[in-house]
Design an enzyme around this catalytic site. Sequence first.
Site, PDB file in Angstrom:
ATOM      1  N   ASN A 259       0.817  -1.218   0.000  1.00  0.00           N
ATOM      2  CA  ASN A 259       0.000   0.000   0.000  1.00  0.00           C
ATOM      3  C   ASN A 259       0.853   1.271   0.000  1.00  0.00           C
ATOM      4  O   ASN A 259       1.853   1.344   0.707  1.00  0.00           O
ATOM      5  CB  ASN A 259      -0.915  -0.020   1.235  1.00  0.00           C
ATOM      6  CG  ASN A 259      -1.801   1.198   1.319  1.00  0.00           C
ATOM      7  OD1 ASN A 259      -1.404   2.229   1.831  1.00  0.00           O
ATOM      8  ND2 ASN A 259      -3.003   1.086   0.788  1.00  0.00           N
TER       9      ASN A 259
ATOM     10  N   SER B 129      -7.117  -1.565  -9.237  1.00  0.00           N
ATOM     11  CA  SER B 129      -7.446  -1.729 -10.656  1.00  0.00           C
ATOM     12  C   SER B 129      -6.200  -2.209 -11.375  1.00  0.00           C
ATOM     13  O   SER B 129      -5.102  -1.711 -11.116  1.00  0.00           O
ATOM     14  CB  SER B 129      -7.939  -0.404 -11.241  1.00  0.00           C
ATOM     15  OG  SER B 129      -8.307  -0.564 -12.585  1.00  0.00           O
ATOM     16  N   GLY B 130      -6.350  -3.189 -12.238  1.00  0.00           N
ATOM     17  CA  GLY B 130      -5.211  -3.748 -12.953  1.00  0.00           C
ATOM     18  C   GLY B 130      -5.037  -3.129 -14.319  1.00  0.00           C
ATOM     19  O   GLY B 130      -5.949  -2.480 -14.837  1.00  0.00           O
TER      20      GLY B 130
ATOM     21  N   GLY C  27      -9.762  -2.145   5.864  1.00  0.00           N
ATOM     22  CA  GLY C  27      -9.646  -2.692   7.210  1.00  0.00           C
ATOM     23  C   GLY C  27     -10.583  -2.077   8.231  1.00  0.00           C
ATOM     24  O   GLY C  27     -10.677  -2.561   9.354  1.00  0.00           O
TER      25      GLY C  27
ATOM     26  N   LEU D 174     -13.800  -1.999   8.240  1.00  0.00           N
ATOM     27  CA  LEU D 174     -15.061  -2.714   8.453  1.00  0.00           C
ATOM     28  C   LEU D 174     -14.821  -4.185   8.765  1.00  0.00           C
ATOM     29  O   LEU D 174     -15.739  -4.996   8.647  1.00  0.00           O
ATOM     30  CB  LEU D 174     -15.960  -2.557   7.218  1.00  0.00           C
ATOM     31  CG  LEU D 174     -16.460  -1.134   6.948  1.00  0.00           C
ATOM     32  CD1 LEU D 174     -17.203  -1.061   5.611  1.00  0.00           C
ATOM     33  CD2 LEU D 174     -17.378  -0.659   8.084  1.00  0.00           C
ATOM     34  N   GLY D 175     -13.606  -4.525   9.149  1.00  0.00           N
ATOM     35  CA  GLY D 175     -13.321  -5.910   9.500  1.00  0.00           C
ATOM     36  C   GLY D 175     -12.271  -6.520   8.593  1.00  0.00           C
ATOM     37  O   GLY D 175     -11.618  -5.821   7.816  1.00  0.00           O
TER      38      GLY D 175
ATOM     39  N   ILE E  19     -11.357  -8.976   5.656  1.00  0.00           N
ATOM     40  CA  ILE E  19     -11.811  -9.742   4.487  1.00  0.00           C
ATOM     41  C   ILE E  19     -11.030 -11.052   4.474  1.00  0.00           C
ATOM     42  O   ILE E  19      -9.800 -11.042   4.457  1.00  0.00           O
ATOM     43  CB  ILE E  19     -11.559  -8.951   3.189  1.00  0.00           C
ATOM     44  CG1 ILE E  19     -12.340  -7.632   3.208  1.00  0.00           C
ATOM     45  CG2 ILE E  19     -11.926  -9.783   1.956  1.00  0.00           C
ATOM     46  CD1 ILE E  19     -11.952  -6.660   2.095  1.00  0.00           C
TER      47      ILE E  19
ATOM     48  N   TYR F 173      -2.148   9.020 -14.646  1.00  0.00           N
ATOM     49  CA  TYR F 173      -1.177   8.541 -13.662  1.00  0.00           C
ATOM     50  C   TYR F 173       0.087   9.391 -13.786  1.00  0.00           C
ATOM     51  O   TYR F 173       0.791   9.327 -14.793  1.00  0.00           O
ATOM     52  CB  TYR F 173      -0.889   7.076 -13.979  1.00  0.00           C
ATOM     53  CG  TYR F 173      -0.192   6.304 -12.877  1.00  0.00           C
ATOM     54  CD1 TYR F 173      -0.897   5.378 -12.114  1.00  0.00           C
ATOM     55  CD2 TYR F 173       1.168   6.461 -12.626  1.00  0.00           C
ATOM     56  CE1 TYR F 173      -0.261   4.644 -11.115  1.00  0.00           C
ATOM     57  CE2 TYR F 173       1.804   5.737 -11.627  1.00  0.00           C
ATOM     58  CZ  TYR F 173       1.077   4.825 -10.879  1.00  0.00           C
ATOM     59  OH  TYR F 173       1.704   4.091  -9.895  1.00  0.00           O
TER      60      TYR F 173
END
Lengths: 556, 556
Positions: B141, B220-221, B269, B271-272, B274, B474
């Site tokens: 990240n 997004s890839g 993270g 909301l919990g 995954i 970008y």
Amino acid sequence: MTGVKHMKWWGWGVEGVAFNPDNKPKLAPFVLDAVGLDLSSTPTPPISFDDLDVPAPQLPNSLQDDLVEAVGETYVHTDDMDRVVHTYGKSLRDLIRIRANILPRVPDVVVYPSDEDQVRKVVDVARKAGAVLIPFGGGSNISGSLEPRANESRAVISLDMGRMNRVLDIDEDAQLARIQAGTLGPDVEEQLNAQGWTMGHFPDSFTHSTVGGWAATRSSGMQSDKYGDIADIIRGLRVVQPDHTTVIRPLPSTATGPSVREMLIGSEGRLGVITEVTAQVHRLPEHRVIQAYLFADWPSGLAAMREIAASDASPSVTRISDANETGFSFATQKESTGASKYVTEGLMKFLELRGWDLSQLCLSFIGYEGSKTHVSMDKAIVDKIVKKHKGIGIGTGPGQMYDQKKFDTPYIRDFLLDRGAMGDVSETAAPWSRLQEVYDNTVAAARAAYDQIGVKGWVMCHLSHSYHSGACLYFTFAYVADEQQDTIEQYDTVKRAIQQSFIDHGGTLSHHHAVGTEHSPWLEQDISAGGVAMMQGVFDAVDPKASLNPGKIIPE
Amino acid sequence: MTGVKHMKWWGWGVEGVAFNPDNKPKLAPFVLDAVGLDLSSTPTPPISFDDLDVPAPQLPNSLQDDLVEAVGETYVHTDDMDRVVHTYGKSLRDLIRIRANILPRVPDVVVYPSDEDQVRKVVDVARKAGAVLIPFGGGSNISGSLEPRANESRAVISLDMGRMNRVLDIDEDAQLARIQAGTLGPDVEEQLNAQGWTMGHFPDSFTHSTVGGWAATRSSGMQSDKYGDIADIIRGLRVVQPDHTTVIRPLPSTATGPSVREMLIGSEGRLGVITEVTAQVHRLPEHRVIQAYLFADWPSGLAAMREIAASDASPSVTRISDANETGFSFATQKESTGASKYVTEGLMKFLELRGWDLSQLCLSFIGYEGSKTHVSMDKAIVDKIVKKHKGIGIGTGPGQMYDQKKFDTPYIRDFLLDRGAMGDVSETAAPWSRLQEVYDNTVAAARAAYDQIGVKGWVMCHLSHSYHSGACLYFTFAYVADEQQDTIEQYDTVKRAIQQSFIDHGGTLSHHHAVGTEHSPWLEQDISAGGVAMMQGVFDAVDPKASLNPGKIIPE
């Protein structure tokens, strides 16, 4: 006069237009065989408006004054007709209730704001008065998303968006149009078409539904394979809420955390009043063809649809009817004469010689759009897949017919109700791998429900709206009500059986009809208790007093 | 040993792999000219691990015992190395801070659950102890989504998903795969490829990011034009939350109110945890080609990309670099010799004769996938559009090179940092009609920021990820830090100018890098105050004590 036109207070569509059984010689025997209904019996027209018991409006003078101040006297209505028109949508339950004079709670007042500023004023006035606010678009909803709660003690305001009906501008480079939320389908397309554009969004309700209603209910049009669901089409929104006017700017994609755009879409009035959307538009296609195909049975048709979805082809429509719906289509056709009669008879003979059981025949429509080359490329891919699954192409005639008549189907429910028969629809979506299971079990569940209430019933289905991983199954069911039993209870038995089957076999409670009150009992089974809690968190944050269309989506 | 591999504690990627300037004879003069950096100067390696001041863990014994009970002793780590690895992601700010020994708060413990049951136990244990929980995937990240708050007084648990790294099953009919959230990109593709499938999701971070991280950050890839963003690809999720394990069943589409699926995607993270996703997969394409094109300048290249997006063609990749990025690409190429040298020189001469200003040259890649016919059809449409905008095709060689090298770019930041230079990226998305405006103003804003801090800076850009209504821009920017000033403050001046320009000209704060702490100051400007309030409502409903990765997305 507000200038806003509404549907019949007692049924679907425009006053004076109705389903016409004439010149459909196969219809009466078909209906008699399917549900035991004799179409030659004398119909009972709906109740007369004067016989309705419409509760008097409970509207404090101060609220009425404030609403007049907000939108002007001409646009504040408390007459019975306008209030009844804004009480229900057009679900079968709604039609049954209105015919049975069941009107426990109607809105106390209907207001017609002209722009977002007036919507803001109405929201503020409602809040100040502690009143309930229910946004109203075309009134075509069939999920119970529009009605006031029967026991609602607060004043209820129906906010009709019908005066906000313009395409505000078209950004030609970005292929985006700003559209006022109250614009009806035909008005959207007329204004876009005039400049060479289309939104490509054509739900069955198209004629009588609005762009704001589409957004609020997660609508999907019959050309969604190409144009996307409304959640794909709508990139930006403006929503008037008690504390804020939330503005989602039009973006092709974004990574701004949990998607607020996707919270507002599907919010059914519970998160405020959608006043404007920015929607994707497309240049009108050079070519547009709907090709018809026949398959020997439902499983081979399903397999072909799945393979088309996985192929390089990108059709605009993929649709196949099961054998029952195919039979119904043939039964509602006008009498064919001359050459076309012989062609049809010849085709059936040909299929029989091929070894097909004609009672299992499934009719399919595939739509193609784009340049001539693109259309013929896609058609070549589809034709090969159809052939592999032993289907045959039967030209563009039936597709043209379907295309012209597609918005007329809802009229049939009123025709049936006049004759004591109930006709309704339930739809779902599921992964390709589970569609046959959903289908088999839902048909069985409907039949078991008919047995339970002791009626002769009919159920038919089509697949439409294909996606990479699955598709929508759209069921239509009908039966003659047993007059000895409660009509609503009978209906609930059938409807419940079908909805529960969707959930139990990997389907969703609705693909595009929304939740409302009709489907809310299945919400937790669909999105799990944690999902419901998250949704409730959003509702509470925007509307802690539950004044915005309360009782919808999450069951009380 | 946990079996989970991590990136370098101080930089990008695998230990022993680095950006290699050798055999790139044009690089040194290019860098000297662009930012005034002399590559022949002696580099300063990053700080040694032993010189870091790592705060001791603040972990109550009872919590440690409970965590050991939950996941086993082998999988509870409190050593400095593991805790430092889990402190930051890999943003430039992170790299600067770790080199500068800035570690105000590191997690107190790192745990490695093996399955969802163990995740549930860790969530329960954390809740009981009043501890903070931060889910950790690949650690790639670059938006500050992973770091504990500097002033966090509660115990901080980093939950590393690395052991949950399997494709659980593939539903061939539905084209859906169930995948554990901790599976890294290469492991996803290897397991899918073995059975003839691909997810088609290739973000720049692919090698070091996980499917759960993609979901949590709205990744997004580079082939999103065909395969969609991760929000399109992921149909179902399982998320362990304090009160619930929320299960979103895999559905192609649904109308169940505000989309809970779209709340969990992008939740970073908050909301919990995954634990599993169900993702769309595709059969490996028969053919795959990346074709290179050259345009005379940026505006004509942009116009061509827009027209391709509006056409019948459906390429898998659309990408164009501006003149600066094109120049950079040429400068980082290996020395060409023999025939290829003469081809390149010949091409440039040809373009000059055509009247092109070579300093404005823009290099574009368009990817095609599918059957041979589909690929050649799409290519024919694109070639015509390219020609209309006076571009020329230059074959598949450069595209192959790009395809092989695409995941190596992040290594260059560490190479530059060793030499006192800052290199970073910022990306946005905007409607087609505003991309030129976003571009012009962002380049100007970066240059103004360089002037303000008194450095010679560089900014370059490419368009990638095309949609119907817009695309992603970008930007990469670089400058040699002024050692007389605070390095972080200088960086903030440049980064802030770029982000503000995005927002001011119709772009979003991020197209696919997420919000974290890096972009949260712009959240309200992007989604409006009402949008922030709705998002806060979801966070509060799930996590009223702000124990799940607090401080991210919504600024404090």
